[in-house]
Design an enzyme around this catalytic site. Sequence first.
Site, PDB file in Angstrom:
ATOM      1  N   GLU A  55       0.792  -0.973  -0.055  1.00 37.78           N
ATOM      2  CA  GLU A  55      -0.114   0.019   0.131  1.00 37.78           C
ATOM      3  C   GLU A  55       0.888   1.249   0.067  1.00 37.78           C
ATOM      4  O   GLU A  55       1.823   1.266   0.725  1.00 37.78           O
ATOM      5  CB  GLU A  55      -0.907   0.068   1.406  1.00 37.78           C
ATOM      6  CG  GLU A  55      -1.794   1.318   1.239  1.00 37.78           C
ATOM      7  CD  GLU A  55      -2.822   1.253   2.395  1.00 37.78           C
ATOM      8  OE1 GLU A  55      -2.618   0.654   3.632  1.00 37.78           O
ATOM      9  OE2 GLU A  55      -3.839   1.843   2.427  1.00 37.78           O
ATOM     10  N   CYS A 266      -6.581   1.082   2.911  1.00 38.48           N
ATOM     11  CA  CYS A 266      -7.717   1.988   2.849  1.00 38.48           C
ATOM     12  C   CYS A 266      -7.516   2.794   1.657  1.00 38.48           C
ATOM     13  O   CYS A 266      -8.271   3.536   1.291  1.00 38.48           O
ATOM     14  CB  CYS A 266      -7.704   3.036   4.111  1.00 38.48           C
ATOM     15  SG  CYS A 266      -8.205   1.893   5.677  1.00 38.48           S
ATOM     16  N   ASN A 396     -12.280  -3.267   0.804  1.00 39.85           N
ATOM     17  CA  ASN A 396     -11.283  -3.167   1.817  1.00 39.85           C
ATOM     18  C   ASN A 396     -11.663  -3.044   2.904  1.00 39.85           C
ATOM     19  O   ASN A 396     -12.189  -1.755   3.397  1.00 39.85           O
ATOM     20  CB  ASN A 396     -10.099  -2.195   1.439  1.00 39.85           C
ATOM     21  CG  ASN A 396      -8.983  -2.249   2.496  1.00 39.85           C
ATOM     22  OD1 ASN A 396      -8.245  -3.046   2.712  1.00 39.85           O
ATOM     23  ND2 ASN A 396      -9.001  -1.466   3.392  1.00 39.85           N
ATOM     24  N   GLU A 397     -11.915  -3.930   3.974  1.00 40.11           N
ATOM     25  CA  GLU A 397     -12.515  -3.971   5.190  1.00 40.11           C
ATOM     26  C   GLU A 397     -13.513  -2.955   5.358  1.00 40.11           C
ATOM     27  O   GLU A 397     -13.576  -2.355   6.328  1.00 40.11           O
ATOM     28  CB  GLU A 397     -11.261  -3.868   6.383  1.00 40.11           C
ATOM     29  CG  GLU A 397     -10.392  -2.268   6.057  1.00 40.11           C
ATOM     30  CD  GLU A 397      -9.552  -2.261   7.203  1.00 40.11           C
ATOM     31  OE1 GLU A 397      -8.631  -3.025   7.617  1.00 40.11           O
ATOM     32  OE2 GLU A 397      -9.409  -1.048   7.507  1.00 40.11           O
TER      33      GLU A 397
HETATM   34  O1  AHR Z   1      -2.335  -1.527   6.640  1.00 40.94           O
HETATM   35  C1  AHR Z   1      -2.558  -0.025   7.123  1.00 40.94           C
HETATM   36  C2  AHR Z   1      -3.983   0.072   7.169  1.00 40.94           C
HETATM   37  O2  AHR Z   1      -4.609  -0.932   8.208  1.00 40.94           O
HETATM   38  C3  AHR Z   1      -4.849  -0.347   5.875  1.00 40.94           C
HETATM   39  O3  AHR Z   1      -4.772   0.804   4.986  1.00 40.94           O
HETATM   40  C4  AHR Z   1      -6.117  -0.571   6.087  1.00 40.94           C
HETATM   41  O4  AHR Z   1      -6.795  -1.616   5.409  1.00 40.94           O
HETATM   42  C5  AHR Z   1      -5.943  -1.176   7.654  1.00 40.94           C
HETATM   43  O5  AHR Z   1      -6.771  -0.579   8.603  1.00 40.94           O
END
Ligand code: AHR
Length: 668
Positions: A55, A266, A396-397
């Site tokens: 990321e 995120c 994503n979550e």
């Molecule tokens: O890994 C850091 C963050 O943690 C990511 O962006 C998110 O998906 C999670 O909350």
Amino acid sequence: MTTQMKKKSKRSSFNINLLVALLTLTMISTAQAQTKESWNTSKKISPDLFGLFFEDINYAADGGLYAELVQNRSFEYSPTSKREWSSFSFWEYVTPGFSYGSLNVETTSPVHFNNPHYVVLNVEHVGKEEKHSGPSGVGVKNTGFDGMSIREGNKYNFSMFARQLTNQPITLTVSLQTPKGKILAEEKILTSSNEWKKYSAGLTSTTNHDTVSLVILATTQGKLALDVISLFPERTFKNRTNGLRTDLAQALADMKPKFIRFPGGCLVHGDGLGNMYRWKNTIGPIEQRLEQKNLWGYHQTAGLGYYEYFQFCEDVGAKPLPVLPAAVSCQNSGGTWRIGGTGQQALPLDEMDEYIQEALDLIEWANGPVTSVWGAKRAAAGHPAPFNLQYVGIGNEDKITLEFEERFKMIYTVVKAKHPEITVIGTSGPFPDGDDFEKGWKYAEHHNIPVVDEHYYKDPNWMMKNLNRYDTYDRSKSKVYLGEYASWGNKMKNAISEAAYMVGLERNGDVVSMASYAPLFAKKNHTQWKTDMIFFDNNNLCLTPNYHVQRMFSANQGDVYFDKVVFKDPSDSTLAASCVQDSKTGDVILKLVNVGNQAKVMKIDLTNFKKIISAAEKEMLTGAAEAENTLENPQQVVPVKSTFKATKNFEYEAQPMSLTVIRMKTKS
Ligand code: AHR
């Protein structure tokens, strides 16, 4: 004995003979099965178990893995990304030699509408003061990401777009300069067009320097526009143009990851709908990519875009795992993540058709023939062969709201119908339990989603208490992708608790199909999220104990899991161990973990493996519980490799706070 009894006895001796024959046959076939190294307690596990999560957080991409040295190369920085930033951030207007003129940032006639800002230099006077010894002119200087780190003898590829706004060609010098103005490399460029045109030059430095700037100086009178000013080391990973920093990329390649998930995190669902990561904005020539703010408080040039991600996956032999937003934004949109609450925004339903098409287009771009619309774009970028995309993540979550469910279903239904060959990965919130977790799993079961992404960041105690988390997962339901996990720390005690946890992932590799530690990278002085796997600055990297654990597991994966090979005191929860075989190489691999503070013995029984070669390789990571690596002292905890003599039965004394991997070859 009566006749009847005799008959009975004859029959029973016949039966016994039959039984003996059958038993012998079974024994022979069992022996054959054993020589084939399979037995009752083995099971197939995922061949893609350990991979990477990438990321752009902590300056992982721009200023990190992406090797571009110029910061804000396209003048697209703005207060949207960071309040104090503008389109001229990280640039300086320079007029050495008592020269004068003017500089403006303009937008009326850009190189490409996705990249609207550019600078206009009006050179009114180039100083000719005798007392001034250095160069004279009017120009711009870029300070890079905390200065540019340049190495002696290395070549750096400069390029820029320029457009003459007056008739006469303009002479420019392009140089690498120290903060005191010493020139380390210099080239001349003469403009030759009243249209935007790309100019290039190679700069080879005469010395090493860590805080170099790039200076572009117009040394003749006239007016011109400049944009997309770029400087790349010629040496990038696999020498790709628009490529990656060699040392960081190599550290990832060394892990032999089975897959790489990108672009987040995120970052995928973004801070509001307008900030969702839209893959189409990130392909094509860099001057045409759409830049945007990074939800982690800085800026994404998208220079490291989908093409570069896919290419990198191919270069390291990993399967690409792109994650698309589920047409909803981050539930913490608006910066509410510290205080909680929901800021999830959902794409209007009348925009969904177009959005779903975007997902389909991605699959065509990755896998379609060169004759298809999107396959042709991949080919034009330099990759006519398909990328063999197999997995796509959706969401994503995300907070599992009705809006999310509705949109996920719309995307999933179409992708599944049109591309049954693609494995879609769903999502289950940011925690290992609770509301979103429950709802996410229920939803996945209801819609038969093949894989569900779980995320959790917990402390080492939690890891140790949950070593058996997946033992009881229902094998008939969706598989698990543990997409983000870490134990809140980069000390040995964290890394070794993660090692013990990974033994549990391997043991449950029939239901856990993928796992990736997160986050991956963190740049010094630009870290938003701690704990991370690799720390770095412009020159160095620090591989954490967590990295070493991940690499030792990832580079030693198998696709068959064997029980009853490593024996330990069952009541001793400080030990964990696994045995896998890689059916491609035939290698048998043991992972032996001791999280305790005393050396402990484990018994290894390899008698069922008939073909093991005794000369084996061993790698061990051990250190004090509180030990950690830093950029200043990166070698505090490093694994040590040695040879190992494997026998049919042996005892292994696992050092306190250690992970040992023993890799044994087998005779073919
Ligand atoms: O890994 C850091 C963050 O943690 C990511 O962006 C998110 O998906 C999670 O909350």
